[in-house]
Design a protein around this motif. Structure first.
Motif, PDB file in Angstrom:
ATOM      1  N   CYS A 246      11.374 -44.182   7.109  1.00 44.39           N
ATOM      2  CA  CYS A 246      11.574 -45.604   7.372  1.00 44.39           C
ATOM      3  C   CYS A 246      11.010 -45.943   8.749  1.00 44.39           C
ATOM      4  CB  CYS A 246      13.069 -45.966   7.310  1.00 44.39           C
ATOM      5  SG  CYS A 246      14.060 -45.234   8.632  1.00 44.39           S
ATOM      6  N   SER A 247      10.982 -47.208   9.080  1.00 40.36           N
ATOM      7  CA  SER A 247      10.483 -47.628  10.391  1.00 40.36           C
ATOM      8  C   SER A 247      11.520 -47.293  11.465  1.00 40.36           C
ATOM      9  CB  SER A 247      10.186 -49.122  10.390  1.00 40.36           C
ATOM     10  OG  SER A 247      11.379 -49.853  10.177  1.00 40.36           O
ATOM     11  N   GLU A 248      11.049 -47.149  12.702  1.00 39.47           N
ATOM     12  CA  GLU A 248      11.937 -46.794  13.807  1.00 39.47           C
ATOM     13  C   GLU A 248      13.066 -47.807  13.994  1.00 39.47           C
ATOM     14  OE1 GLU A 248       9.194 -46.533  17.022  1.00 39.47           O
ATOM     15  OE2 GLU A 248       8.726 -44.412  16.654  1.00 39.47           O
ATOM     16  N   SER A 249      12.760 -49.082  13.848  1.00 32.69           N
ATOM     17  CA  SER A 249      13.769 -50.115  14.089  1.00 32.69           C
ATOM     18  C   SER A 249      14.879 -50.099  13.043  1.00 32.69           C
ATOM     19  CB  SER A 249      13.113 -51.497  14.118  1.00 32.69           C
ATOM     20  OG  SER A 249      12.489 -51.775  12.874  1.00 32.69           O
ATOM     21  N   ASN A 250      14.628 -49.501  11.882  1.00 31.11           N
ATOM     22  CA  ASN A 250      15.628 -49.481  10.811  1.00 31.11           C
ATOM     23  C   ASN A 250      16.378 -48.163  10.717  1.00 31.11           C
ATOM     24  OD1 ASN A 250      15.283 -52.126   9.718  1.00 31.11           O
ATOM     25  ND2 ASN A 250      13.352 -51.448   8.813  1.00 31.11           N
ATOM     26  N   TYR A 251      16.139 -47.261  11.669  1.00 32.64           N
ATOM     27  CA  TYR A 251      16.740 -45.922  11.576  1.00 32.64           C
ATOM     28  C   TYR A 251      18.266 -45.969  11.484  1.00 32.64           C
ATOM     29  CZ  TYR A 251      18.443 -41.331  12.938  1.00 32.64           C
ATOM     30  OH  TYR A 251      19.128 -40.135  12.970  1.00 32.64           O
ATOM     31  N   GLU A 252      18.927 -46.695  12.388  1.00 31.86           N
ATOM     32  CA  GLU A 252      20.385 -46.714  12.417  1.00 31.86           C
ATOM     33  C   GLU A 252      20.956 -47.271  11.120  1.00 31.86           C
ATOM     34  OE1 GLU A 252      22.367 -45.329  14.472  1.00 31.86           O
ATOM     35  OE2 GLU A 252      20.806 -44.675  15.873  1.00 31.86           O
ATOM     36  N   LEU A 253      20.346 -48.306  10.581  1.00 32.22           N
ATOM     37  CA  LEU A 253      20.821 -48.890   9.329  1.00 32.22           C
ATOM     38  C   LEU A 253      20.686 -47.900   8.182  1.00 32.22           C
ATOM     39  CD1 LEU A 253      21.724 -51.202   7.478  1.00 32.22           C
ATOM     40  CD2 LEU A 253      19.329 -51.960   7.401  1.00 32.22           C
ATOM     41  N   VAL A 254      19.523 -47.251   8.084  1.00 30.78           N
ATOM     42  CA  VAL A 254      19.289 -46.303   6.991  1.00 30.78           C
ATOM     43  C   VAL A 254      20.229 -45.106   7.111  1.00 30.78           C
ATOM     44  CG1 VAL A 254      17.593 -44.738   5.979  1.00 30.78           C
ATOM     45  CG2 VAL A 254      16.912 -47.039   6.658  1.00 30.78           C
ATOM     46  N   GLY A 262      27.239 -40.404   1.347  1.00 28.76           N
ATOM     47  CA  GLY A 262      27.538 -38.977   1.383  1.00 28.76           C
ATOM     48  C   GLY A 262      26.356 -38.109   1.011  1.00 28.76           C
ATOM     49  N   GLU A 263      25.154 -38.643   1.165  1.00 20.67           N
ATOM     50  CA  GLU A 263      23.947 -37.892   0.825  1.00 20.67           C
ATOM     51  C   GLU A 263      23.349 -37.257   2.076  1.00 20.67           C
ATOM     52  OE1 GLU A 263      21.109 -40.108  -1.384  1.00 20.67           O
ATOM     53  OE2 GLU A 263      22.593 -40.925  -2.780  1.00 20.67           O
ATOM     54  N   LYS A 264      22.975 -35.982   1.954  1.00 20.55           N
ATOM     55  CA  LYS A 264      22.393 -35.256   3.078  1.00 20.55           C
ATOM     56  C   LYS A 264      20.883 -35.402   3.029  1.00 20.55           C
ATOM     57  CE  LYS A 264      22.727 -30.799   3.078  1.00 20.55           C
ATOM     58  NZ  LYS A 264      23.335 -29.470   3.160  1.00 20.55           N
ATOM     59  N   VAL A 265      20.355 -36.174   3.969  1.00 23.37           N
ATOM     60  CA  VAL A 265      18.937 -36.500   3.996  1.00 23.37           C
ATOM     61  C   VAL A 265      18.434 -36.397   5.427  1.00 23.37           C
ATOM     62  CG1 VAL A 265      17.239 -38.339   3.634  1.00 23.37           C
ATOM     63  CG2 VAL A 265      19.087 -38.037   1.992  1.00 23.37           C
ATOM     64  N   VAL A 266      17.253 -35.830   5.599  1.00 21.75           N
ATOM     65  CA  VAL A 266      16.601 -35.856   6.897  1.00 21.75           C
ATOM     66  C   VAL A 266      15.832 -37.164   6.992  1.00 21.75           C
ATOM     67  CG1 VAL A 266      14.879 -34.768   8.386  1.00 21.75           C
ATOM     68  CG2 VAL A 266      16.412 -33.349   7.017  1.00 21.75           C
ATOM     69  N   ILE A 267      16.192 -38.008   7.954  1.00 23.71           N
ATOM     70  CA  ILE A 267      15.558 -39.318   8.094  1.00 23.71           C
ATOM     71  C   ILE A 267      14.437 -39.222   9.119  1.00 23.71           C
ATOM     72  CG2 ILE A 267      15.897 -41.738   8.675  1.00 23.71           C
ATOM     73  CD1 ILE A 267      18.847 -41.384   7.902  1.00 23.71           C
ATOM     74  N   LEU A 268      13.223 -39.478   8.672  1.00 20.29           N
ATOM     75  CA  LEU A 268      12.047 -39.457   9.529  1.00 20.29           C
ATOM     76  C   LEU A 268      11.572 -40.886   9.736  1.00 20.29           C
ATOM     77  CD1 LEU A 268      10.264 -36.545   7.660  1.00 20.29           C
ATOM     78  CD2 LEU A 268      11.697 -36.369   9.683  1.00 20.29           C
ATOM     79  N   THR A 269      11.050 -41.155  10.900  1.00 20.47           N
ATOM     80  CA  THR A 269      10.652 -42.526  11.210  1.00 20.47           C
ATOM     81  C   THR A 269       9.171 -42.625  11.544  1.00 20.47           C
ATOM     82  OG1 THR A 269      11.182 -42.274  13.571  1.00 20.47           O
ATOM     83  CG2 THR A 269      12.950 -43.041  12.117  1.00 20.47           C
ATOM     84  N   ASP A 299      14.840 -49.857  -2.072  1.00 18.67           N
ATOM     85  CA  ASP A 299      15.123 -51.021  -1.243  1.00 18.67           C
ATOM     86  C   ASP A 299      16.585 -50.958  -0.824  1.00 18.67           C
ATOM     87  OD1 ASP A 299      14.107 -53.812  -0.323  1.00 18.67           O
ATOM     88  OD2 ASP A 299      16.068 -54.206  -1.229  1.00 18.67           O
ATOM     89  N   VAL A 300      16.832 -50.857   0.485  1.00 25.83           N
ATOM     90  CA  VAL A 300      18.178 -50.756   1.019  1.00 25.83           C
ATOM     91  C   VAL A 300      18.447 -51.983   1.879  1.00 25.83           C
ATOM     92  CG1 VAL A 300      19.777 -49.349   2.361  1.00 25.83           C
ATOM     93  CG2 VAL A 300      17.956 -48.245   1.059  1.00 25.83           C
ATOM     94  N   GLN A 301      19.182 -52.934   1.318  1.00 28.18           N
ATOM     95  CA  GLN A 301      19.509 -54.177   2.030  1.00 28.18           C
ATOM     96  C   GLN A 301      18.256 -54.816   2.642  1.00 28.18           C
ATOM     97  OE1 GLN A 301      22.765 -53.744   4.780  1.00 28.18           O
ATOM     98  NE2 GLN A 301      24.147 -52.925   3.222  1.00 28.18           N
ATOM     99  N   GLY A 302      17.208 -54.883   1.834  1.00 26.08           N
ATOM    100  CA  GLY A 302      15.977 -55.511   2.275  1.00 26.08           C
ATOM    101  C   GLY A 302      15.053 -54.619   3.067  1.00 26.08           C
ATOM    102  N   VAL A 303      15.481 -53.363   3.315  1.00 31.86           N
ATOM    103  CA  VAL A 303      14.657 -52.406   4.051  1.00 31.86           C
ATOM    104  C   VAL A 303      14.019 -51.439   3.057  1.00 31.86           C
ATOM    105  CG1 VAL A 303      14.642 -50.545   5.757  1.00 31.86           C
ATOM    106  CG2 VAL A 303      16.098 -52.556   6.103  1.00 31.86           C
ATOM    107  N   THR A 304      12.722 -51.284   3.125  1.00 33.85           N
ATOM    108  CA  THR A 304      12.029 -50.370   2.226  1.00 33.85           C
ATOM    109  C   THR A 304      12.073 -48.956   2.786  1.00 33.85           C
ATOM    110  OG1 THR A 304      10.535 -52.107   1.459  1.00 33.85           O
ATOM    111  CG2 THR A 304       9.842 -49.817   1.108  1.00 33.85           C
TER     112      THR A 304
END
Length: 312
Positions: A246-254, A262-269, A299-304
């Motif tokens: 996801c984009s850097e600005s959406n990291y905290e939301l994602v 409860g899903e274990k995911v590595v979030i890369l920006t 699509d997560v609350q308008g965030v791709t």
């Protein structure tokens, strides 16, 4: 399940005691888990811990082609003596801790904490790289462990992370690939430090490092080139099972949304402003996942969010 079918006679039905032994451990798990086939348990750490409890209690240790060879740190052993030492420590540990504690320690990358809780922490410093691996392996791990696995299995091609990180993508002929593989096998057979090799990999210094370690390079230094180092890239040389981009600005939301699920995911920006070439570069690097890869747009609350996961 792969391990079960590899045991002598089991796949043909000639030996039934093994299956009975596996089934006899059901008292370890909660009643709800006993009602479903154990190969359908979630998360995967619960099943892997269950198989491991049977293995270690009956004198087996995870083999190189099993997930637990990496997920429980047996890959860090320098030799057979190291494997035996680690297996004995695990036998003591499972005699003290509860099954629930064990698989949750696997899931939360807290096996070192579990060793310490039961008075075995003194052994960790003697197990080179064990603590380093076990503190992250529940989320991701260094591709050097898959390289070590590749040198010990009759597999023709390495996984994509190994091919990219350790020069196999540069090979033009089978002879070059075999020579490269033999060189790494020699490094590991000599007891070479895997994490030092990993650090050389992500700094783009493989040829220099291996020349110092082996006193000579049996392959061209050109074969040992890779894309590293990369600026602002926190996943150089790493292998993950599930990732989200996801984009850097959406990291905290994602992150919050995945935590809630409860899903274990590595979030890369990626930077908020990017062109398609950069985006494709991220996706290409994410082909380092352990098996074949599923990629889907969410699509997560308008965030791709672009999700990537291994297909078992």
């Amino acid at each position: 399940m792969r391990w079960l079918h590899q045991q002598d006679g089991f796949a043909t039905g000639a030996v039934h005691d093994l299956w009975k032994g596996i089934q006899s451990q059901l008292h370890l798990v909660e009643s709800r888990d006993r009602k479903i086939p154990f190969d359908q348990w979630k998360p995967r750490e619960k099943l892997e811990a269950y198989i491991f409890f049977y293995q270690i209690s009956n004198g087996f240790v995870p083999d190189t082609d099993e997930d637990n060879w990496i997920f429980l740190g047996f890959c860090t052993a320098r030799d057979h003596h190291g494997v035996t030492t680690l297996a004995n420590l695990y036998r003591v540990l499972i005699g003290k801790c509860k099954f629930q504690e064990f698989w949750k320690a696997m899931e939360q990358s807290d096996m070192v904490g579990l060793f310490k809780k039961y008075g075995l922490g003194h052994a960790i410093p003697q197990l080179r790289n064990f603590g380093t691996l076990m503190n992250v392996v529940g989320t991701w791990y260094q591709s050097v462990w898959e390289l070590k696995r590749f040198t010990r299995l009759p597999t023709v091609e390495p996984m994509q992370a190994v091919a990219l990180d350790y020069g196999f993508y540069n090979c033009q002929t089978p002879q070059e690939r075999m020579a490269l593989r033999r060189m790494y096998a020699e490094f590991f057979d000599r007891g070479g430090d895997e994490m030092k090799l990993h650090l050389a990999c992500i700094s783009g210094q493989l040829a220099f490092f291996l020349l110092l370690e082996l006193q000579k390079l049996p392959v061209s230094a050109d074969l040992l080139s890779n894309p590293y180092p990369l600026e602002q890239c926190g996943y150089m040389g790493m292998v993950v099972e599930n990732a989200a981009l996801c984009s850097e600005s959406n990291y905290e939301l994602v992150k919050k949304l995945y935590d809630e699920k409860g899903e274990k995911v590595v979030i890369l920006t990626h930077p908020d402003e990017k062109d398609e070439g950069i985006n494709e570069g991220f996706i290409e690097r994410l082909q380092f996942l352990r098996e074949s890869v599923r990629i889907r747009m969410t699509d997560v609350q308008g965030v791709t969010v672009k999700e990537m996961a291994t297909i078992s």
